[in-house]
Write a protein that holds these residues in place. Structure first.
Motif, PDB file in Angstrom:
ATOM      1  N   ILE A  72      36.970  46.175  36.175  1.00 50.80           N
ATOM      2  CA  ILE A  72      37.842  46.177  37.358  1.00 50.80           C
ATOM      3  C   ILE A  72      38.001  47.616  37.840  1.00 50.80           C
ATOM      4  O   ILE A  72      38.140  48.532  37.034  1.00 50.80           O
ATOM      5  CB  ILE A  72      39.238  45.588  37.045  1.00 50.80           C
TER       6      ILE A  72
ATOM      7  N   ALA B  74      45.828  42.616  33.830  1.00 52.37           N
ATOM      8  CA  ALA B  74      44.537  42.574  33.139  1.00 52.37           C
ATOM      9  C   ALA B  74      44.647  43.171  31.736  1.00 52.37           C
ATOM     10  O   ALA B  74      44.104  42.613  30.775  1.00 52.37           O
ATOM     11  CB  ALA B  74      43.482  43.306  33.963  1.00 52.37           C
TER      12      ALA B  74
ATOM     13  N   ARG C 206      35.580  38.990  31.184  1.00 50.70           N
ATOM     14  CA  ARG C 206      35.384  38.482  32.550  1.00 50.70           C
ATOM     15  C   ARG C 206      35.847  37.034  32.673  1.00 50.70           C
ATOM     16  O   ARG C 206      36.483  36.661  33.654  1.00 50.70           O
ATOM     17  CB  ARG C 206      33.912  38.588  32.947  1.00 50.70           C
TER      18      ARG C 206
ATOM     19  N   LEU D 204      39.645  36.909  32.794  1.00 53.38           N
ATOM     20  CA  LEU D 204      40.165  37.366  34.083  1.00 53.38           C
ATOM     21  C   LEU D 204      39.895  36.350  35.191  1.00 53.38           C
ATOM     22  O   LEU D 204      40.737  36.152  36.068  1.00 53.38           O
ATOM     23  CB  LEU D 204      39.579  38.732  34.429  1.00 53.38           C
TER      24      LEU D 204
ATOM     25  N   LEU E   7      41.772  36.383  38.750  1.00 52.11           N
ATOM     26  CA  LEU E   7      41.431  37.741  39.155  1.00 52.11           C
ATOM     27  C   LEU E   7      39.935  37.916  39.418  1.00 52.11           C
ATOM     28  O   LEU E   7      39.424  39.039  39.400  1.00 52.11           O
ATOM     29  CB  LEU E   7      41.878  38.737  38.082  1.00 52.11           C
TER      30      LEU E   7
ATOM     31  N   LEU F  36      36.871  41.543  39.954  1.00 52.71           N
ATOM     32  CA  LEU F  36      35.820  41.900  39.004  1.00 52.71           C
ATOM     33  C   LEU F  36      34.692  42.679  39.663  1.00 52.71           C
ATOM     34  O   LEU F  36      34.288  42.371  40.781  1.00 52.71           O
ATOM     35  CB  LEU F  36      35.264  40.651  38.334  1.00 52.71           C
TER      36      LEU F  36
END
Length: 73
Positions: free
Chosen positions: A5, A16, A59, A62, A67, A71
């Motif tokens: 990120i 995160a 990943r 997230l 989110l 990424l």
């Protein structure tokens, strides 16, 4: 360490980081000191870095948290 990120949004970074901590994935925020040096104007983005061996898992976590748009490719 791999960047997953890059953002100016401290709330996203905090969320995160919390998700990574809960999953037991080591992470760090890079460029945090640089943004302080530039006067905290939010011009320099901070990067969330995770252990390369667990980047895919990070990943996935997230994405599940909504989110995905944050990424890095």
């Amino acid at each position: 360490m791999l960047e997953i990120i890059r953002t100016n949004d401290v709330v996203i970074l905090s969320l995160a980081q919390s998700l990574m901590k809960d999953a037991g994935i080591y992470c760090m925020v890079a460029d945090q000191s640089m943004s302080v040096l530039e006067g905290s104007l939010g011009l320099l983005q901070r990067r969330l870095m995770v252990d390369g061996e667990r980047a895919d898992e990070a990943r996935r976590i997230l994405k599940d948290a909504g989110l995905e748009a944050e990424l890095r490719p």
